[in-house]
Design a protein around this motif. Structure first.
Motif, short mmCIF file in Angstrom:
data_model
loop_
_atom_site.label_atom_id
_atom_site.label_comp_id
_atom_site.label_asym_id
_atom_site.label_seq_id
_atom_site.Cartn_x
_atom_site.Cartn_y
_atom_site.Cartn_z
N VAL A 185 0.09 -0.51 4.11
CA VAL A 185 1.42 -0.98 3.72
C VAL A 185 1.52 -1.06 2.19
O VAL A 185 2.55 -0.74 1.60
CB VAL A 185 1.73 -2.36 4.36
CG1 VAL A 185 2.93 -3.03 3.73
CG2 VAL A 185 1.93 -2.20 5.86
N ASN A 186 0.43 -1.45 1.55
CA ASN A 186 0.39 -1.56 0.09
C ASN A 186 0.17 -0.21 -0.60
O ASN A 186 0.03 -0.15 -1.82
CB ASN A 186 -0.69 -2.54 -0.35
CG ASN A 186 -0.39 -3.95 0.08
OD1 ASN A 186 0.76 -4.32 0.30
ND2 ASN A 186 -1.43 -4.76 0.23
N GLY A 187 0.09 0.87 0.18
CA GLY A 187 -0.08 2.20 -0.40
C GLY A 187 -1.51 2.56 -0.75
O GLY A 187 -1.75 3.55 -1.43
N GLN A 188 -2.47 1.77 -0.29
CA GLN A 188 -3.87 2.03 -0.59
C GLN A 188 -4.46 3.01 0.41
O GLN A 188 -3.97 3.14 1.53
CB GLN A 188 -4.67 0.73 -0.57
CG GLN A 188 -4.23 -0.27 -1.61
CD GLN A 188 -4.93 -1.60 -1.44
OE1 GLN A 188 -5.19 -2.03 -0.32
NE2 GLN A 188 -5.24 -2.25 -2.55
N ARG A 189 -5.54 3.66 0.00
CA ARG A 189 -6.28 4.57 0.85
C ARG A 189 -7.48 3.80 1.41
O ARG A 189 -8.09 2.99 0.71
CB ARG A 189 -6.77 5.76 0.00
CG ARG A 189 -7.50 6.80 0.76
CD ARG A 189 -7.77 7.99 -0.19
NE ARG A 189 -8.45 9.05 0.50
CZ ARG A 189 -9.77 9.14 0.62
NH1 ARG A 189 -10.55 8.24 0.07
NH2 ARG A 189 -10.31 10.14 1.29
N ILE A 190 -7.81 4.04 2.67
CA ILE A 190 -8.95 3.38 3.31
C ILE A 190 -10.01 4.44 3.59
O ILE A 190 -9.71 5.47 4.20
CB ILE A 190 -8.54 2.71 4.64
CG1 ILE A 190 -7.42 1.72 4.41
CG2 ILE A 190 -9.74 2.07 5.31
CD1 ILE A 190 -6.72 1.30 5.69
N GLU A 191 -11.23 4.20 3.14
CA GLU A 191 -12.32 5.14 3.40
C GLU A 191 -13.47 4.39 4.05
O GLU A 191 -13.98 3.42 3.49
CB GLU A 191 -12.79 5.80 2.11
CG GLU A 191 -13.87 6.82 2.35
CD GLU A 191 -14.29 7.53 1.07
OE1 GLU A 191 -15.45 7.98 1.02
OE2 GLU A 191 -13.49 7.62 0.14
N ILE A 192 -13.87 4.86 5.21
CA ILE A 192 -15.02 4.29 5.91
C ILE A 192 -16.06 5.40 5.99
O ILE A 192 -15.91 6.35 6.76
CB ILE A 192 -14.64 3.78 7.32
CG1 ILE A 192 -13.51 2.75 7.20
CG2 ILE A 192 -15.85 3.20 8.03
CD1 ILE A 192 -12.89 2.36 8.52
N SER A 233 -11.20 8.69 6.71
CA SER A 233 -10.33 8.01 5.77
C SER A 233 -8.89 8.00 6.30
O SER A 233 -8.46 8.89 7.02
CB SER A 233 -10.36 8.69 4.40
OG SER A 233 -9.92 10.02 4.50
N PHE A 234 -8.19 6.95 5.93
CA PHE A 234 -6.79 6.78 6.27
C PHE A 234 -6.00 6.81 4.97
O PHE A 234 -6.40 6.19 3.98
CB PHE A 234 -6.54 5.42 6.96
CG PHE A 234 -7.24 5.26 8.26
CD1 PHE A 234 -6.60 5.57 9.45
CD2 PHE A 234 -8.55 4.80 8.33
CE1 PHE A 234 -7.24 5.41 10.68
CE2 PHE A 234 -9.20 4.63 9.54
CZ PHE A 234 -8.54 4.94 10.71
N LYS A 275 10.08 9.53 4.96
CA LYS A 275 9.26 8.39 5.35
C LYS A 275 7.79 8.67 5.06
O LYS A 275 7.38 9.82 4.89
CB LYS A 275 9.45 8.05 6.83
CG LYS A 275 9.10 9.17 7.79
CD LYS A 275 9.40 8.72 9.21
CE LYS A 275 9.33 9.88 10.18
NZ LYS A 275 9.65 9.47 11.53
N GLN A 276 7.03 7.60 5.00
CA GLN A 276 5.58 7.72 4.84
C GLN A 276 4.95 7.47 6.19
O GLN A 276 5.33 6.53 6.90
CB GLN A 276 5.05 6.71 3.83
CG GLN A 276 5.45 7.05 2.40
CD GLN A 276 4.77 6.13 1.42
OE1 GLN A 276 4.57 4.95 1.70
NE2 GLN A 276 4.42 6.67 0.27
N VAL A 277 3.96 8.31 6.54
CA VAL A 277 3.28 8.16 7.83
C VAL A 277 1.78 8.08 7.60
O VAL A 277 1.24 8.74 6.71
CB VAL A 277 3.62 9.32 8.79
CG1 VAL A 277 5.07 9.28 9.20
CG2 VAL A 277 3.28 10.65 8.18
N PRO A 278 1.08 7.26 8.37
CA PRO A 278 -0.37 7.19 8.25
C PRO A 278 -1.02 8.51 8.66
O PRO A 278 -0.55 9.18 9.58
CB PRO A 278 -0.78 6.07 9.22
CG PRO A 278 0.48 5.34 9.52
CD PRO A 278 1.59 6.30 9.35
#
Length: 128
Positions: free
Chosen positions: A38-45, A50-51, A75-78
């Motif tokens: 939601v905050n526009g950050q990237r998630i990497e595991i 990564s998301f 729109k922005q999509v995951p």
């Protein structure tokens, strides 16, 4: 796997944790991941994937019921991209299934109704 199945699996794998604590932990992790997106950050595991968010441009769509043109807003999509280790593990498991089922040959036939062909994995191999 659903969220409740994940919680049950973790609770059974780690009996020292109460099921309620496992539930709270899973929900907290998922909420943190959602908030990061939601905050526009990237998630990497690492080892998993990564998301990130992908931007979809506005476009003209059609109402399937009436056929009239409708503006679909931007729109922005995951977006999820599997990591190398995850891809390799999934591929190795698939290869093991194919081998256990008798292998795959280039001339294996595929029946129109899935699963009735000589090779039960032919549809996935041909289309995927």
């Amino acid at each position: 796997m659903t969220k409740s199945e994940l919680i049950a699996l973790l609770a059974s794998r780690y009996p020292q944790l109460a099921a309620r604590d496992t539930d709270i932990a899973v929900k907290t992790v998922l909420d943190a991941m959602t908030q990061a997106l939601v905050n526009g950050q990237r998630i990497e595991i690492r080892g998993f994937g990564s998301f990130s968010l992908s931007m979809r441009s506005p476009r003209v769509g059609r109402n399937p019921k009436s056929g009239e043109k409708v503006m679909v807003p931007a729109k922005q999509v995951p977006h999820f991209k599997a990591g190398k280790e995850l891809r390799e593990r999934v591929d190795a498991a698939f290869d093991a299934e194919v081998k256990a089922a008798g292998g795959f040959t280039e001339d294996s036939s595929y029946s129109e109704s899935e699963g009735e062909g000589e090779n039960p994995f032919a549809a996935r191999i041909m289309h995927g």
